[in-house]
Design a protein around this motif. Structure first.
Motif, mmCIF file in Angstrom:
data_model
loop_
_atom_site.group_PDB
_atom_site.id
_atom_site.type_symbol
_atom_site.label_atom_id
_atom_site.label_comp_id
_atom_site.label_asym_id
_atom_site.label_seq_id
_atom_site.Cartn_x
_atom_site.Cartn_y
_atom_site.Cartn_z
ATOM 1 N N UNK A 173 -4.955 -8.260 0.935
ATOM 2 C CA UNK A 173 -5.281 -8.172 -1.007
ATOM 3 C C UNK A 173 -4.102 -7.823 -1.054
ATOM 4 N N UNK A 174 -3.555 -6.176 -0.669
ATOM 5 C CA UNK A 174 -2.849 -4.825 -0.917
ATOM 6 C C UNK A 174 -1.235 -6.283 -1.521
ATOM 7 N N UNK A 175 -1.222 -7.128 -0.546
ATOM 8 C CA UNK A 175 0.448 -8.220 -0.920
ATOM 9 C C UNK A 175 0.341 -8.114 -2.874
ATOM 10 N N UNK A 176 -0.844 -8.884 -3.347
ATOM 11 C CA UNK A 176 -1.499 -9.215 -4.527
ATOM 12 C C UNK A 176 -1.105 -8.746 -5.572
ATOM 13 N N UNK A 177 -1.508 -7.268 -5.019
ATOM 14 C CA UNK A 177 -1.881 -6.125 -5.959
ATOM 15 C C UNK A 177 -0.450 -5.158 -6.444
ATOM 16 N N UNK A 178 0.513 -5.140 -5.143
ATOM 17 C CA UNK A 178 1.769 -4.692 -5.117
ATOM 18 C C UNK A 178 3.243 -6.217 -6.147
ATOM 19 N N UNK A 179 2.507 -7.131 -6.285
ATOM 20 C CA UNK A 179 3.189 -7.586 -7.205
ATOM 21 C C UNK A 179 2.962 -8.332 -9.073
ATOM 22 N N UNK A 180 1.546 -7.211 -9.029
ATOM 23 C CA UNK A 180 1.114 -7.260 -10.106
ATOM 24 C C UNK A 180 2.583 -6.263 -11.467
ATOM 25 N N UNK A 181 2.837 -6.563 -12.705
ATOM 26 C CA UNK A 181 3.127 -5.118 -12.860
ATOM 27 C C UNK A 181 3.162 -3.731 -13.386
ATOM 28 N N UNK A 182 2.000 -3.599 -12.678
ATOM 29 C CA UNK A 182 1.917 -1.856 -11.941
ATOM 30 C C UNK A 182 2.994 -1.280 -11.563
ATOM 31 N N UNK A 183 2.642 0.176 -11.767
ATOM 32 C CA UNK A 183 3.923 1.216 -10.291
ATOM 33 C C UNK A 183 2.904 2.064 -9.970
ATOM 34 N N UNK A 184 3.155 1.642 -8.694
ATOM 35 C CA UNK A 184 2.454 2.138 -7.370
ATOM 36 C C UNK A 184 2.778 2.949 -7.665
ATOM 37 N N UNK A 185 2.705 4.347 -7.892
ATOM 38 C CA UNK A 185 1.978 5.403 -8.433
ATOM 39 C C UNK A 185 1.050 5.649 -9.175
ATOM 40 N N UNK A 186 0.694 4.590 -10.325
ATOM 41 C CA UNK A 186 -0.361 4.425 -11.028
ATOM 42 C C UNK A 186 -1.672 3.696 -9.552
ATOM 43 N N UNK A 187 -1.084 2.440 -9.506
ATOM 44 C CA UNK A 187 -2.382 2.130 -8.046
ATOM 45 C C UNK A 187 -2.814 3.082 -7.398
ATOM 46 N N UNK A 188 -1.389 3.832 -6.968
ATOM 47 C CA UNK A 188 -2.519 5.228 -6.064
ATOM 48 C C UNK A 188 -3.355 6.259 -6.318
ATOM 49 N N UNK A 189 -2.817 6.540 -8.125
ATOM 50 C CA UNK A 189 -3.981 7.856 -8.734
ATOM 51 C C UNK A 189 -5.153 6.740 -9.186
ATOM 52 N N UNK A 190 -5.278 5.219 -9.465
ATOM 53 C CA UNK A 190 -6.579 4.487 -9.420
ATOM 54 C C UNK A 190 -7.196 4.730 -8.378
ATOM 55 N N UNK A 191 -6.478 4.049 -6.962
ATOM 56 C CA UNK A 191 -7.613 4.533 -5.589
ATOM 57 C C UNK A 191 -7.836 6.091 -5.295
ATOM 58 N N UNK A 192 -7.455 6.768 -5.656
ATOM 59 C CA UNK A 192 -6.811 8.353 -5.127
ATOM 60 C C UNK A 192 -8.353 8.898 -6.061
ATOM 61 N N UNK A 193 -8.977 8.492 -7.557
ATOM 62 C CA UNK A 193 -9.729 9.148 -8.446
ATOM 63 C C UNK A 193 -10.921 8.192 -7.543
ATOM 64 N N UNK A 194 -10.786 7.383 -6.968
ATOM 65 C CA UNK A 194 -12.570 7.129 -6.061
ATOM 66 C C UNK A 194 -12.777 7.658 -5.689
ATOM 67 N N UNK A 195 -11.285 7.746 -4.612
ATOM 68 C CA UNK A 195 -11.472 8.465 -2.927
ATOM 69 C C UNK A 195 -12.203 9.862 -3.746
ATOM 70 N N UNK A 196 -11.729 10.436 -4.093
ATOM 71 C CA UNK A 196 -11.752 11.583 -4.675
ATOM 72 C C UNK A 196 -13.272 12.018 -5.042
#
Lengths: 353, 256
Positions: A173-196
């Motif tokens: 699923x990561x491939x499709x997420x990376x084709x969206x116009x969202x910056x990688x650091x935004x994806x990382x922060x969104x995910x990291x927020x849930x982990x924390x």
């Protein structure tokens, strides 16, 4: 965008049964189970003590009524056997051999002091390691209880970190997420927020479990332990705990995420992160040992500093300067961990299978 | 419109990879200076055997990978310099695309629409249209993990089209699908062509290529071997069908 990703990942995470168990169910149950066991052990220890005959050895000059006085102490504190000794040397030897629990050396005329109602000079001998059990359990609980929050902070982060990074890679699923116009650091922060948040939620659930244990299930009757738990449930302790747990969970997440990004399968990530649990969390047990205090050196050791800070906060011996230093160290580590995660997530060959 | 000029991509090989590939080279060239153009309203097919560099090329077009050198223009936008802008124009679908199994189709489409900043009125209209077109209304609120492969493929199509992209990139979109499910993809490609969108897809199934394509490019070991219209390709064929001609070109290149 970070919030959109965060919201979706949180929903996804909460629907995962495995994560739900480690994040909510187990942390809530851990304290009721531990305290139930503790109370059981404590009760059997008390019963054993109650049936045990206490042997008291006495060395006194001439005839006096101390033996009679001792025998008159109500039986409720246990059976007693009074043994007379000729000298303190043999008395001390018997205490060392554990055949005697208490030794008394009466210096002077005890009966005279009794009649005059003045203090009689009596030397008391006992084996210090046998005494103060309750006190030592209390001290140990002061170290163990905060340690459990830290352990759950780690465990709570573990499954979401693997699921949101390695899992996404493994499921394609990561491939499709990376084709969206969202910056990688935004994806990382969104995910990291849930982990924390998952780590903090697991620690909070453990706290809720502790609250339920004493307020709802009334599992603890021991006053020393109750005092410790009440100080853990005090607002000042909770604020300090979360102030330290917040950077600590970011640090945990920041260590797990690069591993989860690097791993190709869920199993591979799990096989690396699980031993890391021992490497990261077990050294913190150093905080249990008596004599180890929060100082300039221990405040600089991650995880250990959080255990010692919380332990000393319960004991009321915490020095603010060391708490601030611990917090500063954890913040620096958390920022470094975020940066390290970003570097790994930005590397395309790490993210794509 | 997609314009690719001298596109080049190399990967640094780890020691483990060097061992696996039985090579001492520290770099591996995945795509070697290829150029081609895909026109709007036409279907462009990228052909090549496994490991030819098709997926790497399409990943560079959809900005997942950064090229080592060369340029990519998506509807006039430089995709290397402005990947975020280019992504708004692209819809990307692969045969191996996974979906979030714990979400429902409805939630998944809403999520991707939000990532593409689709307005709520556009989302409602497009979702309604696509759900009706793909017959998705009945399972829109079921967890994706519980859906059949065909249903999942429909969700993938809807996800690809929700932001109304002008350029659609398909990486072996029908691989692993049965004929009935693959038919959904074939229909989608035809619809996109009719709507004047630019479509590029990679495949090694020549019947699909014959059915859908206007232009083709054959790549092998990262090199572009052939690039022309399908009609021209058919006219210059020296063998009896597309598959044998394709095999012949690839084999000739390997022998040289």
């Amino acid at each position: 965008m970070i919030f959109t990703i965060f919201k979706k990942e949180l929903k996804d995470t909460l629907r995962d049964r495995r994560t739900f168990m480690t994040m909510i169910v187990i942390p809530v149950l851990i304290f009721p189970v531990i305290l139930n066991l503790f109370v059981g052990v404590s009760e059997s220890y008390s019963k054993e003590s109650a049936t045990k005959k206490v042997k008291i050895g006495i060395v006194s000059e001439g005839e006096n009524s101390i033996s009679k006085e001792l025998k008159e102490i109500p039986k409720i504190i246990g059976d007693k056997e009074i043994i007379s000794y000729k000298d303190t040397l043999s008395l001390i030897q018997d205490i060392r051999k554990d055949s005697l629990q208490i030794g008394l050396f009466v210096n002077g005329n005890f009966n005279l002091h009794l009649q005059e109602k003045t203090a009689a000079p009596i030397s008391v001998y006992f084996n210090a390691t046998e005494m103060g059990m309750q006190d030592r359990i209390g001290k140990l609980a002061g170290g163990i209880l905060p340690y459990i929050f830290i352990a759950f902070g780690f465990i709570g982060c573990m499954y979401p970190a693997i699921d949101l990074f390695t899992g996404e890679k493994e499921r394609g699923t990561i491939e499709t997420l990376l084709t969206t116009p969202v910056k990688r650091w935004q994806i990382l922060f969104g995910k990291m927020g849930v982990v924390v948040l998952s780590g903090l939620l697991a620690a909070t659930c453990a706290l809720v479990g502790l609250f339920l244990s004493i307020e709802v299930f009334k599992l603890v009757e021991d006053q020393a332990l109750l005092a410790i738990i009440h100080s853990i449930l005090s607002p000042s302790f909770i604020i300090a705990l979360f102030a330290l747990l917040f950077p600590l969970t970011i640090f945990f997440a920041g260590i797990m995420i690069p591993i989860a990004i690097y791993a190709k399968t869920f199993k591979e990530a799990q096989s690396i992160i699980t031993p890391l649990n021992i490497v990261m969390v077990l050294p913190a047990m150093i905080g249990f040992f008596p004599g180890i205090k929060l100082d300039i050196v221990t405040a600089c050791i991650p995880v250990v500093n959080v255990v010692l800070s919380t332990k000393e906060l319960i004991a009321g011996t915490l020095e603010t300067k060391f708490l601030i230093l611990s917090f500063f160290i954890m913040i620096v580590l958390a920022i470094s961990a975020i940066f390290f995660s970003y570097k790994r997530f930005d590397k395309e060959t790490n993210v794509i299978q | 419109m997609i314009e690719v000029t001298n596109l080049y991509k190399e990967f640094i090989l780890s020691k483990q990879q060097q061992k696996e590939l039985n090579t001492t080279d520290k770099k591996s060239i995945a795509v070697n200076s290829i150029s081609f153009k895909c026109e709007p309203g036409k279907v462009f097919s990228l052909l090549g055997p496994n490991g030819a560099g098709k997926t790497t090329t399409l990943r560079m077009l959809s900005t997942i990978f950064q090229p080592t050198s060369g340029s990519i223009k998506i509807d006039g936008i430089d995709a290397v310099q402005h990947p975020q802008e280019a992504r708004k124009k692209i819809g990307f679908l692969t045969g191996s695309t996974g979906l979030y199994a714990r979400l429902t189709p409805n939630e998944l489409i809403d999520y991707f629409a939000a990532l593409y900043s689709v307005s709520s009125s556009d989302l409602k209209e497009r979702k309604d249209k696509l759900f009706t077109l793909l017959d998705m209304h009945d399972f829109q609120n079921k967890r994706i993990g519980k859906l059949s492969t065909g249903m999942k493929q429909k969700v993938s199509i809807c996800r690809t089209m929700i932001h109304d992209p002008q350029v659609i990139v398909f990486d072996e979109p029908t691989s692993g699908l049965d004929v009935i499910t693959a038919e959904n993809i074939i229909t989608l490609i035809r619809d996109c062509k009719q709507e004047g969108k630019t479509v590029i897809f990679s495949s090694h199934i020549m019947s699909e290529v014959d059915l859908l394509c206007d232009d083709i490019a054959i790549i092998h070991k990262g090199n572009l071997l052939y690039n022309a219209s399908l009609e021209e390709f058919k006219n210059q064929m020296t063998t009896e069908n597309l598959t044998t001609e394709f095999i012949k070109i690839v084999k000739e290149s390997s022998n040289n």
